[in-house]
Design a protein around this motif. Structure first.
Motif, mmCIF file in Angstrom:
data_model
loop_
_atom_site.group_PDB
_atom_site.id
_atom_site.type_symbol
_atom_site.label_atom_id
_atom_site.label_comp_id
_atom_site.label_asym_id
_atom_site.label_seq_id
_atom_site.Cartn_x
_atom_site.Cartn_y
_atom_site.Cartn_z
ATOM 1 N N ASP A 289 24.908 46.688 50.800
ATOM 2 C CA ASP A 289 24.546 46.589 49.390
ATOM 3 C C ASP A 289 25.575 47.299 48.518
ATOM 4 O O ASP A 289 25.964 46.783 47.455
ATOM 5 C CB ASP A 289 23.158 47.191 49.184
ATOM 6 C CG ASP A 289 22.689 47.076 47.744
ATOM 7 O OD1 ASP A 289 22.533 45.945 47.250
ATOM 8 O OD2 ASP A 289 22.492 48.126 47.095
ATOM 9 N N ALA A 290 26.022 48.476 48.970
ATOM 10 C CA ALA A 290 27.037 49.204 48.204
ATOM 11 C C ALA A 290 28.338 48.417 48.137
ATOM 12 O O ALA A 290 29.020 48.394 47.105
ATOM 13 C CB ALA A 290 27.276 50.574 48.844
ATOM 14 N N GLU A 291 28.674 47.734 49.240
ATOM 15 C CA GLU A 291 29.879 46.908 49.263
ATOM 16 C C GLU A 291 29.791 45.796 48.226
ATOM 17 O O GLU A 291 30.755 45.529 47.492
ATOM 18 C CB GLU A 291 30.066 46.332 50.662
ATOM 19 C CG GLU A 291 31.304 45.471 50.806
ATOM 20 C CD GLU A 291 31.428 44.863 52.196
ATOM 21 O OE1 GLU A 291 32.452 44.215 52.461
ATOM 22 O OE2 GLU A 291 30.481 45.028 52.993
ATOM 23 N N LYS A 292 28.612 45.160 48.139
ATOM 24 C CA LYS A 292 28.435 44.082 47.155
ATOM 25 C C LYS A 292 28.526 44.629 45.731
ATOM 26 O O LYS A 292 29.141 44.026 44.859
ATOM 27 C CB LYS A 292 27.092 43.398 47.384
ATOM 28 C CG LYS A 292 27.000 42.634 48.689
ATOM 29 C CD LYS A 292 25.619 42.025 48.880
ATOM 30 C CE LYS A 292 25.508 41.282 50.217
ATOM 31 N NZ LYS A 292 24.158 40.728 50.433
ATOM 32 N N ARG A 293 27.863 45.795 45.519
ATOM 33 C CA ARG A 293 27.887 46.365 44.167
ATOM 34 C C ARG A 293 29.298 46.794 43.773
ATOM 35 O O ARG A 293 29.715 46.635 42.618
ATOM 36 C CB ARG A 293 26.923 47.544 44.086
ATOM 37 C CG ARG A 293 25.457 47.112 44.073
ATOM 38 C CD ARG A 293 24.488 48.250 43.789
ATOM 39 N NE ARG A 293 24.330 49.108 44.945
ATOM 40 C CZ ARG A 293 24.791 50.335 45.045
ATOM 41 N NH1 ARG A 293 25.479 50.854 44.037
ATOM 42 N NH2 ARG A 293 24.585 51.058 46.131
ATOM 43 N N ILE A 294 30.037 47.333 44.737
ATOM 44 C CA ILE A 294 31.417 47.734 44.446
ATOM 45 C C ILE A 294 32.257 46.504 44.110
ATOM 46 O O ILE A 294 33.066 46.524 43.163
ATOM 47 C CB ILE A 294 32.015 48.497 45.645
ATOM 48 C CG1 ILE A 294 31.339 49.856 45.786
ATOM 49 C CG2 ILE A 294 33.525 48.657 45.490
ATOM 50 C CD1 ILE A 294 31.733 50.594 47.051
ATOM 51 N N ALA A 295 32.047 45.433 44.872
ATOM 52 C CA ALA A 295 32.809 44.202 44.610
ATOM 53 C C ALA A 295 32.491 43.670 43.215
ATOM 54 O O ALA A 295 33.393 43.239 42.476
ATOM 55 C CB ALA A 295 32.481 43.156 45.670
ATOM 56 N N ARG A 296 31.189 43.698 42.838
ATOM 57 C CA ARG A 296 30.811 43.222 41.497
ATOM 58 C C ARG A 296 31.434 44.106 40.414
ATOM 59 O O ARG A 296 31.939 43.614 39.399
ATOM 60 C CB ARG A 296 29.290 43.215 41.355
ATOM 61 C CG ARG A 296 28.602 42.100 42.148
ATOM 62 C CD ARG A 296 27.176 41.886 41.659
ATOM 63 N NE ARG A 296 26.362 43.073 41.834
ATOM 64 C CZ ARG A 296 25.640 43.325 42.919
ATOM 65 N NH1 ARG A 296 25.643 42.473 43.936
ATOM 66 N NH2 ARG A 296 24.916 44.427 43.017
ATOM 67 N N CYS A 297 31.394 45.417 40.641
ATOM 68 C CA CYS A 297 31.959 46.337 39.640
ATOM 69 C C CYS A 297 33.465 46.137 39.497
ATOM 70 O O CYS A 297 34.000 46.129 38.378
ATOM 71 C CB CYS A 297 31.657 47.775 40.038
ATOM 72 S SG CYS A 297 29.921 48.249 39.880
ATOM 73 N N VAL A 298 34.148 45.960 40.638
ATOM 74 C CA VAL A 298 35.595 45.749 40.589
ATOM 75 C C VAL A 298 35.919 44.440 39.880
ATOM 76 O O VAL A 298 36.839 44.370 39.054
ATOM 77 C CB VAL A 298 36.174 45.761 42.020
ATOM 78 C CG1 VAL A 298 37.631 45.305 42.007
ATOM 79 C CG2 VAL A 298 36.066 47.152 42.630
ATOM 80 N N SER A 299 35.161 43.390 40.198
ATOM 81 C CA SER A 299 35.393 42.099 39.546
ATOM 82 C C SER A 299 35.174 42.189 38.045
ATOM 83 O O SER A 299 35.985 41.685 37.256
ATOM 84 C CB SER A 299 34.455 41.052 40.160
ATOM 85 O OG SER A 299 34.616 39.807 39.512
ATOM 86 N N HIS A 300 34.087 42.876 37.645
ATOM 87 C CA HIS A 300 33.815 43.036 36.214
ATOM 88 C C HIS A 300 34.923 43.841 35.541
ATOM 89 O O HIS A 300 35.386 43.491 34.434
ATOM 90 C CB HIS A 300 32.466 43.731 36.034
ATOM 91 C CG HIS A 300 32.137 44.042 34.602
ATOM 92 N ND1 HIS A 300 31.815 43.068 33.681
ATOM 93 C CD2 HIS A 300 32.101 45.246 33.942
ATOM 94 C CE1 HIS A 300 31.580 43.634 32.507
ATOM 95 N NE2 HIS A 300 31.746 44.948 32.634
ATOM 96 N N SER A 301 35.366 44.917 36.212
ATOM 97 C CA SER A 301 36.429 45.744 35.628
ATOM 98 C C SER A 301 37.720 44.954 35.482
ATOM 99 O O SER A 301 38.434 45.090 34.476
ATOM 100 C CB SER A 301 36.659 46.982 36.506
ATOM 101 O OG SER A 301 35.502 47.791 36.554
ATOM 102 N N LEU A 302 38.034 44.107 36.479
ATOM 103 C CA LEU A 302 39.237 43.285 36.386
ATOM 104 C C LEU A 302 39.149 42.303 35.228
ATOM 105 O O LEU A 302 40.138 42.089 34.495
ATOM 106 C CB LEU A 302 39.449 42.538 37.705
ATOM 107 C CG LEU A 302 39.908 43.391 38.896
ATOM 108 C CD1 LEU A 302 39.936 42.545 40.164
ATOM 109 C CD2 LEU A 302 41.296 43.979 38.625
#
Length: 431
Positions: A289-302
């Motif tokens: 779950d943390a991996e998914k949330r990190i991926a979403r956060c990174v994508s949003h930040s990009l």
């Protein structure tokens, strides 16, 4: 001479007296100091101790014949959840029996398991009270099962079916999670449970950094004696242990003290394995779950940064034009300032050089005149010291080997000396 009885006659008299005087059955409270079974019969050693000094007050042998023991033993185990063992308090229904050859013993006809349960409960409460007074009863509860609990130290009998079930449950989990177990073999039934489990705990403690948790398990068989898990020494060792301890000793009736002081209590070895699998599975889910949330956060930040860069790219030409104009004006002002400062500096340095030139000419002329006068004085002094001039006044110079002689003592007989006069030279030999 007095008439004596034979030993057999005397023993027969004792037997008849006991059978005549003590005809009934009696309930007696006592402690088992020894207990064994042979060919279905039960043999016990009963004792009574002083409550204050623990001094032995009474001792007697007791027997329960097979026909009776096969009935009362299962009943006792079913009610108490334990087998009889040394140190247990019991209430027995007995009648006396004296045999001319084998002596006296009490014959057991019944047993009261409720009395033993009450004594066990009293002992258990006393141990719990002492653990709480020591402040160690809840120490294990303060420890946290590590999220990645994979290195498991197992205390169990090596041949117990429960140990095999535990290992199989860990190995065959649906998520294919990997666990590393190491067995510390221990006696899990009988009189040596306490010392054996404590010895295993000591071995684990010496390698505490190699493990995440400790699991104490037993099972696979009928109801057995659990008294070894209700001792103060074992409870203190478990309560003070630095690693979380999980118990799964198959005791469904009541919690034993070992269960109470451990970090986590489950009913069976397989339940202990399931608990560890669930704990690691929860960690796996949390990491995923943390991996998914990190991926979403990174994508949003990009995405946000791309939008910001686009805005900056559009602003660059305008910003560059403005900056360029400002810099050109600043350079022009700086050029004017530099030229003005350079002109002023050159003018000031030119005036300084003119002044220095005048001063240098005057100083040079004065210095030349002074040096010229000094040279004239030195010339006059040199002329006054000229040897040729001194010779004119009648002085002479004596030399030996081209060097002037200042002291006659330096000459020796046979030396050739040369004397220079105003006019001419004289050569002489010293005698």
């Amino acid at each position: 001479m007095p008439q004596a009885l034979s030993l057999y006659e005397l023993n027969s008299l004792v037997r008849e007296t006991i059978e005549t005087t003590l005809r009934g059955e009696y309930w007696v409270e006592a402690e088992l100091s020894e207990y064994r079974e042979n060919r279905g019969h039960c043999y016990m050693e009963l004792i009574q101790k002083d409550d204050n000094s623990a001094m032995l007050l009474a001792r007697a042998a007791a027997k329960c014949w097979r026909s009776t023991w096969q009935t009362i033993k299962p009943y006792f185990i079913r009610v108490t959840g334990q087998e009889l063992h040394a140190g247990m308090k019991v209430m027995l229904k007995v009648y006396p029996q004296f045999h001319e050859q084998y002596g006296f013993s009490w014959i057991v006809t019944d047993i009261n398991p409720e009395f033993t349960l009450g004594d066990m409960a009293r002992k258990r409460q006393e141990i719990i009270r002492q653990l709480k007074e020591e402040g160690v009863f809840d120490l294990q509860k303060d420890l946290r099962i590590p999220m990645f609990a994979q290195r498991i130290a197992v205390i169990s009998s090596a041949t117990a079916a429960g140990y095999g079930d535990f290992c199989n449950q860990l190995a065959d989990n649906s998520l294919h999670l990997i666990f590393h177990t190491e067995l510390f073999a221990s006696t899990m039934q009988g009189e040596h449970v306490e010392e054996s489990v404590i010895a295993a705990l000591n071995k684990i403690n010496d390698r505490a950094d190699d493990f995440d948790v400790v699991v104490i398990i037993r099972g696979g068989g009928g109801t057995s004696d659990f008294s070894g898990f209700d001792t103060l020494a074992l409870a203190e060792n478990v309560a003070n242990f630095p690693l979380p301890i999980i118990t799964g000793i198959g005791h469904d009736r009541d919690e034993c003290i070992l269960d109470m002081v451990s970090n986590t209590r489950v009913k069976t070895p397989t339940a202990a394995a399931a608990f560890l699998v669930d704990n690691l599975a929860a960690t796996y889910d949390a990491v995923a779950d943390a991996e998914k949330r990190i991926a979403r956060c990174v994508s949003h930040s990009l995405d946000v940064e791309h939008m910001r860069l686009d805005r900056l790219v559009k602003q660059i030409p305008l910003l560059f034009s403005t900056v360029r104009a400002k810099e050109e004006m600043r350079l022009q002002r700086a050029n004017i300032s530099i030229c003005s400062a350079a002109t002023s500096t050159i003018k000031a340095r030119g005036m300084e050089l003119a002044t220095l030139d005048r001063n240098l000419s005057n100083i040079t002329a004065h210095t030349m005149e002074t040096r010229h006068n000094r040279l004239k004085q030195l010339e006059l002094q040199l002329r006054a010291l000229d040897p040729a001039r001194m010779l004119k006044y009648g002085y002479s110079i004596t030399r030996i080997n081209g060097k002037a002689v200042y002291d006659a003592a330096t000459l020796k007989a046979g030396d050739t000396i040369e004397t220079t006069l105003r006019t001419g030279t004289i050569k002489s030999t010293v005698k």
